[in-house]
Design a protein around this motif. Structure first.
Motif, PDB file in Angstrom:
ATOM      1  N   LYS A  85     -21.401  49.809  99.500  1.00 47.47           N
ATOM      2  CA  LYS A  85     -22.741  50.402  99.419  1.00 47.47           C
ATOM      3  C   LYS A  85     -22.735  51.801 100.022  1.00 47.47           C
ATOM      4  N   ALA A  86     -22.115  51.943 101.189  1.00 44.16           N
ATOM      5  CA  ALA A  86     -22.046  53.252 101.851  1.00 44.16           C
ATOM      6  C   ALA A  86     -21.301  54.255 100.971  1.00 44.16           C
ATOM      7  N   TRP A  87     -20.201  53.837 100.371  1.00 45.06           N
ATOM      8  CA  TRP A  87     -19.387  54.699  99.509  1.00 45.06           C
ATOM      9  C   TRP A  87     -20.218  55.245  98.347  1.00 45.06           C
ATOM     10  N   ASN A  88     -20.898  54.341  97.635  1.00 48.63           N
ATOM     11  CA  ASN A  88     -21.674  54.764  96.459  1.00 48.63           C
ATOM     12  C   ASN A  88     -22.879  55.614  96.834  1.00 48.63           C
ATOM     13  N   GLU A  89     -23.552  55.273  97.915  1.00 55.22           N
ATOM     14  CA  GLU A  89     -24.712  56.067  98.317  1.00 55.22           C
ATOM     15  C   GLU A  89     -24.301  57.451  98.805  1.00 55.22           C
ATOM     16  N   GLU A  90     -23.180  57.529  99.492  1.00 53.67           N
ATOM     17  CA  GLU A  90     -22.700  58.836  99.976  1.00 53.67           C
ATOM     18  C   GLU A  90     -22.281  59.713  98.801  1.00 53.67           C
ATOM     19  N   ILE A  91     -21.713  59.112  97.771  1.00 52.30           N
ATOM     20  CA  ILE A  91     -21.378  59.875  96.560  1.00 52.30           C
ATOM     21  C   ILE A  91     -22.658  60.458  95.958  1.00 52.30           C
ATOM     22  N   SER A  92     -23.689  59.625  95.862  1.00 51.49           N
ATOM     23  CA  SER A  92     -24.964  60.093  95.298  1.00 51.49           C
ATOM     24  C   SER A  92     -25.570  61.218  96.135  1.00 51.49           C
ATOM     25  N   LEU A  93     -25.474  61.104  97.456  1.00 47.92           N
ATOM     26  CA  LEU A  93     -26.066  62.107  98.336  1.00 47.92           C
ATOM     27  C   LEU A  93     -25.307  63.428  98.344  1.00 47.92           C
ATOM     28  N   GLN A  94     -23.976  63.363  98.345  1.00 51.28           N
ATOM     29  CA  GLN A  94     -23.180  64.574  98.542  1.00 51.28           C
ATOM     30  C   GLN A  94     -22.578  65.138  97.268  1.00 51.28           C
ATOM     31  N   ARG A  95     -22.854  64.538  96.171  1.00 53.08           N
ATOM     32  CA  ARG A  95     -22.268  64.953  94.898  1.00 53.08           C
ATOM     33  C   ARG A  95     -22.494  66.422  94.565  1.00 53.08           C
ATOM     34  N   SER A  96     -23.654  66.944  94.923  1.00 52.84           N
ATOM     35  CA  SER A  96     -23.986  68.319  94.579  1.00 52.84           C
ATOM     36  C   SER A  96     -23.153  69.337  95.372  1.00 52.84           C
ATOM     37  N   ARG A  97     -22.521  68.919  96.448  1.00 52.51           N
ATOM     38  CA  ARG A  97     -21.716  69.829  97.264  1.00 52.51           C
ATOM     39  C   ARG A  97     -20.314  70.024  96.685  1.00 52.51           C
ATOM     40  N   PHE A  98     -19.978  69.254  95.671  1.00 53.26           N
ATOM     41  CA  PHE A  98     -18.648  69.305  95.074  1.00 53.26           C
ATOM     42  C   PHE A  98     -18.712  69.937  93.687  1.00 53.26           C
ATOM     43  N   CYS A  99     -17.557  70.327  93.184  1.00 57.37           N
ATOM     44  CA  CYS A  99     -17.465  70.914  91.847  1.00 57.37           C
ATOM     45  C   CYS A  99     -16.820  69.936  90.861  1.00 57.37           C
ATOM     46  N   LEU A 100     -16.870  68.667  91.180  1.00 55.37           N
ATOM     47  CA  LEU A 100     -16.250  67.648  90.337  1.00 55.37           C
ATOM     48  C   LEU A 100     -17.177  67.268  89.190  1.00 55.37           C
ATOM     49  N   LYS A 101     -16.582  66.783  88.115  1.00 56.09           N
ATOM     50  CA  LYS A 101     -17.348  66.377  86.938  1.00 56.09           C
ATOM     51  C   LYS A 101     -17.589  64.875  86.966  1.00 56.09           C
ATOM     52  N   GLU A 102     -18.390  64.396  86.041  1.00 60.95           N
ATOM     53  CA  GLU A 102     -18.760  62.981  85.981  1.00 60.95           C
ATOM     54  C   GLU A 102     -17.528  62.084  85.839  1.00 60.95           C
ATOM     55  N   GLU A 103     -16.558  62.501  85.043  1.00 60.83           N
ATOM     56  CA  GLU A 103     -15.354  61.684  84.861  1.00 60.83           C
ATOM     57  C   GLU A 103     -14.577  61.530  86.167  1.00 60.83           C
TER      58      GLU A 103
END
Length: 169
Positions: free
Chosen positions: A86-104
């Motif tokens: 749960k922590a892993w997935n929520e942290e991805i959702s929260l911090q995703r905008s700070r990265f330049c990674l794509k959906e894949e």
């Protein structure tokens, strides 16, 4: 005054293109950083038998931003008693905008959270190795793609500025 406006338009569009090119170039670097972090995580789980909050603390100290902040937040969440997945997935959702990674990229990274902390160290090692292979192949593809894309955005920014000037004149 018109000359100054033309220069500002070209410089503005060019800097936007350079900014986009820089974001495209960061993607392989971020994937490389995550691969290193994942290898460290595997070592901590399998060979060190380190609990996940402590393993994330080690990753926080050995990685560079933005992954450093990601693992720091994960460590805090696990210390508060949240489940690892749960922590892993929520942290991805929260911090995703700070990265330049794509959906894949995020799809592969999100897969780690499914088995993290739920099984024994051998099963987690198998899962981490599978994700390492997937990300390694993805990183190789992205390396070539990003250089071409970065050049395109750099040139396109300045060319759009010049085109804008020609249209306005």
């Amino acid at each position: 005054m018109i000359v100054f406006g033309c220069i500002v338009l070209i410089a503005g569009c060019g800097s936007m293109g350079l900014w986009l090119a820089q974001r495209v170039r960061r993607r392989p670097e971020e994937l490389r950083g995550f691969l290193v972090a994942l290898t460290l995580l595997e070592t901590e789980i399998v060979w060190g038998s380190t609990p996940l909050p402590e393993a994330f603390c080690v990753l926080k100290e050995r990685t560079s931003p933005p992954w450093q902040d990601f693992f720091s937040a994960l460590q805090l969440r696990l210390e508060r008693g949240e489940s690892a997945g749960k922590a892993w997935n929520e942290e991805i959702s929260l911090q995703r905008s700070r990265f330049c990674l794509k959906e894949e990229d995020w799809r592969v990274i999100r897969d780690i959270g499914r088995g993290l902390g739920r099984s024994d160290s051998q099963e987690q090692q198998k899962q981490l190795q599978l994700v390492l292979r997937q990300l390694s192949m993805l990183k190789d593809q992205v390396g070539l793609w990003s250089e071409k894309q970065a050049k395109m955005w750099s040139y396109l920014g300045f060319l759009c500025g010049v085109a804008g000037v020609l249209i306005l004149i």
